[in-house]
Design a protein around this motif. Structure first.
Motif, PDB file in Angstrom:
ATOM      1  N   TRP A  44       3.077 -12.907   8.936  1.00 28.58           N
ATOM      2  CA  TRP A  44       3.961 -12.019   8.182  1.00 28.58           C
ATOM      3  C   TRP A  44       3.271 -10.712   7.839  1.00 28.58           C
ATOM      4  CZ3 TRP A  44       8.773 -13.150   8.737  1.00 28.58           C
ATOM      5  CH2 TRP A  44       9.123 -14.474   8.994  1.00 28.58           C
ATOM      6  N   TYR A  45       1.950 -10.732   7.654  1.00 31.76           N
ATOM      7  CA  TYR A  45       1.225  -9.468   7.479  1.00 31.76           C
ATOM      8  C   TYR A  45       1.435  -8.605   8.730  1.00 31.76           C
ATOM      9  CZ  TYR A  45      -1.557 -11.187   3.492  1.00 31.76           C
ATOM     10  OH  TYR A  45      -1.960 -11.661   2.279  1.00 31.76           O
ATOM     11  N   VAL A  46       1.249  -9.223   9.893  1.00 34.41           N
ATOM     12  CA  VAL A  46       1.418  -8.492  11.155  1.00 34.41           C
ATOM     13  C   VAL A  46       2.845  -7.982  11.282  1.00 34.41           C
ATOM     14  CG1 VAL A  46       1.341  -8.678  13.668  1.00 34.41           C
ATOM     15  CG2 VAL A  46      -0.473  -9.705  12.295  1.00 34.41           C
ATOM     16  N   GLY A  47       3.831  -8.805  10.913  1.00 39.70           N
ATOM     17  CA  GLY A  47       5.227  -8.388  11.007  1.00 39.70           C
ATOM     18  C   GLY A  47       5.547  -7.206  10.108  1.00 39.70           C
ATOM     19  N   LYS A  48       5.052  -7.234   8.888  1.00 42.76           N
ATOM     20  CA  LYS A  48       5.310  -6.129   7.964  1.00 42.76           C
ATOM     21  C   LYS A  48       4.578  -4.861   8.421  1.00 42.76           C
ATOM     22  CE  LYS A  48       6.256  -9.307   4.140  1.00 42.76           C
ATOM     23  NZ  LYS A  48       7.674  -9.070   3.999  1.00 42.76           N
ATOM     24  N   ALA A  52       6.187  -1.156   9.495  1.00 41.91           N
ATOM     25  CA  ALA A  52       5.622   0.118   9.049  1.00 41.91           C
ATOM     26  C   ALA A  52       5.313   1.018  10.240  1.00 41.91           C
ATOM     27  CB  ALA A  52       4.356  -0.126   8.222  1.00 41.91           C
ATOM     28  N   THR A  53       4.824   0.406  11.331  1.00 41.29           N
ATOM     29  CA  THR A  53       4.516   1.188  12.532  1.00 41.29           C
ATOM     30  C   THR A  53       5.752   1.912  13.033  1.00 41.29           C
ATOM     31  OG1 THR A  53       2.682  -0.215  13.206  1.00 41.29           O
ATOM     32  CG2 THR A  53       3.769   1.037  14.947  1.00 41.29           C
ATOM     33  N   TRP A  54       6.881   1.203  13.126  1.00 47.59           N
ATOM     34  CA  TRP A  54       8.090   1.835  13.665  1.00 47.59           C
ATOM     35  C   TRP A  54       8.640   2.906  12.740  1.00 47.59           C
ATOM     36  CZ3 TRP A  54       8.180   2.029  18.438  1.00 47.59           C
ATOM     37  CH2 TRP A  54       7.673   0.987  19.209  1.00 47.59           C
ATOM     38  N   ASN A  55       8.440   2.746  11.430  1.00 47.76           N
ATOM     39  CA  ASN A  55       8.830   3.817  10.510  1.00 47.76           C
ATOM     40  C   ASN A  55       7.929   5.031  10.684  1.00 47.76           C
ATOM     41  OD1 ASN A  55      11.115   2.862   8.933  1.00 47.76           O
ATOM     42  ND2 ASN A  55       9.722   1.258   8.244  1.00 47.76           N
ATOM     43  N   LEU A  56       6.625   4.801  10.878  1.00 54.38           N
ATOM     44  CA  LEU A  56       5.693   5.905  11.131  1.00 54.38           C
ATOM     45  C   LEU A  56       6.040   6.607  12.442  1.00 54.38           C
ATOM     46  CD1 LEU A  56       3.096   7.463  10.353  1.00 54.38           C
ATOM     47  CD2 LEU A  56       1.807   5.699  11.593  1.00 54.38           C
ATOM     48  N   MET A  57       6.274   5.841  13.494  1.00 52.91           N
ATOM     49  CA  MET A  57       6.622   6.438  14.795  1.00 52.91           C
ATOM     50  C   MET A  57       7.894   7.274  14.683  1.00 52.91           C
ATOM     51  SD  MET A  57       4.239   5.635  16.927  1.00 52.91           S
ATOM     52  CE  MET A  57       3.028   5.523  15.601  1.00 52.91           C
ATOM     53  N   SER A  58       8.883   6.741  13.981  1.00 50.01           N
ATOM     54  CA  SER A  58      10.142   7.472  13.808  1.00 50.01           C
ATOM     55  C   SER A  58       9.915   8.790  13.072  1.00 50.01           C
ATOM     56  CB  SER A  58      11.129   6.596  13.034  1.00 50.01           C
ATOM     57  OG  SER A  58      12.380   7.213  12.971  1.00 50.01           O
ATOM     58  N   HIS A  59       8.992   8.776  12.120  1.00 45.48           N
ATOM     59  CA  HIS A  59       8.670   9.981  11.349  1.00 45.48           C
ATOM     60  C   HIS A  59       8.142  11.103  12.239  1.00 45.48           C
ATOM     61  CE1 HIS A  59       7.763  12.226   7.741  1.00 45.48           C
ATOM     62  NE2 HIS A  59       6.498  12.365   8.112  1.00 45.48           N
ATOM     63  N   ILE A  60       7.479  10.757  13.342  1.00 48.58           N
ATOM     64  CA  ILE A  60       6.961  11.802  14.235  1.00 48.58           C
ATOM     65  C   ILE A  60       7.890  12.058  15.425  1.00 48.58           C
ATOM     66  CG2 ILE A  60       4.574  11.440  13.549  1.00 48.58           C
ATOM     67  CD1 ILE A  60       4.121  10.026  16.200  1.00 48.58           C
ATOM     68  N   VAL A 106      -2.430   8.673  23.508  1.00 43.69           N
ATOM     69  CA  VAL A 106      -2.935   7.629  22.613  1.00 43.69           C
ATOM     70  C   VAL A 106      -2.892   8.086  21.159  1.00 43.69           C
ATOM     71  CG1 VAL A 106      -4.986   6.241  22.047  1.00 43.69           C
ATOM     72  CG2 VAL A 106      -4.481   6.810  24.432  1.00 43.69           C
ATOM     73  N   MET A 107      -2.583   7.131  20.285  1.00 43.14           N
ATOM     74  CA  MET A 107      -2.582   7.400  18.865  1.00 43.14           C
ATOM     75  C   MET A 107      -3.278   6.237  18.154  1.00 43.14           C
ATOM     76  SD  MET A 107       0.759   8.347  16.553  1.00 43.14           S
ATOM     77  CE  MET A 107       1.587   8.655  18.093  1.00 43.14           C
ATOM     78  N   ARG A 108      -4.156   6.570  17.215  1.00 42.73           N
ATOM     79  CA  ARG A 108      -4.801   5.546  16.396  1.00 42.73           C
ATOM     80  C   ARG A 108      -4.372   5.787  14.961  1.00 42.73           C
ATOM     81  NH1 ARG A 108      -9.898   4.562  13.971  1.00 42.73           N
ATOM     82  NH2 ARG A 108     -10.524   6.691  14.400  1.00 42.73           N
ATOM     83  N   PHE A 109      -3.937   4.722  14.285  1.00 38.90           N
ATOM     84  CA  PHE A 109      -3.421   4.866  12.935  1.00 38.90           C
ATOM     85  C   PHE A 109      -3.794   3.668  12.084  1.00 38.90           C
ATOM     86  CE2 PHE A 109      -0.272   3.409  15.920  1.00 38.90           C
ATOM     87  CZ  PHE A 109       0.310   2.295  15.315  1.00 38.90           C
ATOM     88  N   ARG A 110      -3.672   3.860  10.778  1.00 40.56           N
ATOM     89  CA  ARG A 110      -4.074   2.847   9.804  1.00 40.56           C
ATOM     90  C   ARG A 110      -2.927   2.573   8.858  1.00 40.56           C
ATOM     91  NH1 ARG A 110      -9.260   2.951   5.727  1.00 40.56           N
ATOM     92  NH2 ARG A 110      -8.312   1.659   4.141  1.00 40.56           N
ATOM     93  N   HIS A 111      -2.747   1.287   8.541  1.00 38.63           N
ATOM     94  CA  HIS A 111      -1.796   0.874   7.518  1.00 38.63           C
ATOM     95  C   HIS A 111      -2.564   0.190   6.401  1.00 38.63           C
ATOM     96  CE1 HIS A 111       1.593   1.625  10.156  1.00 38.63           C
ATOM     97  NE2 HIS A 111       1.293   0.630  10.967  1.00 38.63           N
TER      98      HIS A 111
END
Length: 159
Positions: A44-48, A52-60, A106-111
């Motif tokens: 569930w950590y991975v799922g959440k 968040a990743t898809w919200n970040l991607m959508s933001h860009i 390539v993109m590297r990001f942190r949550h």
């Protein structure tokens, strides 16, 4: 002898990635997210983090509409997770995100996942994603406008 909860004797961890960065996920830990030890299971950590990743991607600009219309995708090629504090049923969590590195493909990001009530950091993950042509299944450059938007959000947050 009863078991101690992992990490409960440690002082709360409070980290801030970037002041003012939008929260990319907010949700609740439900009882069915918890394992036999009573805390949220790693899946569930991975799922959440994925949400968040898809919200970040959508933001860009990497939105579902863009991905479908242009036959593009984003694939994770590396993910590292550090679990810091337990989350249990009823906890409200939020994820803050930061882009650490951007190259043509390539993109590297942190949550950073936090307990919304206490501010304690529950987990941190760093991911590397590659922009993909879904027809050829090969990496391809990000569109200039997405690349520029991602670069405008770069942070010096520690990886």
């Amino acid at each position: 002898m009863p078991c101690d909860h992992v990490g409960l004797d440690e002082p709360p961890t409070r980290e801030v990635l970037v002041d003012g960065l939008d929260v990319t996920y907010r949700g609740t830990v439900y009882p069915w997210h918890c394992d036999h030890m009573g805390h949220m299971n790693v899946m569930w950590y991975v799922g959440k983090f994925d949400e968040a990743t898809w919200n970040l991607m959508s933001h860009i600009g990497i939105t579902p509409a863009y991905l479908r219309s242009d036959h593009r995708g984003m694939v994770a090629v590396d993910q590292q997770i550090s679990y810091r504090r337990e989350l249990v049923a009823g906890d409200v969590v939020l994820v803050r995100s930061a882009i650490l590195e951007v190259r043509d493909k390539v993109m590297r990001f942190r949550h950073q996942m936090e307990n919304a009530a206490t501010g304690e950091v529950a987990a941190v993950t760093v991911l590397t994603g590659v922009h993909l042509d879904t027809r050829t299944r090969r990496s391809c450059p990000l569109p200039a406008e997405h690349l520029a938007r991602a670069k405008s959000l770069l942070t010096r947050a520690a990886s």
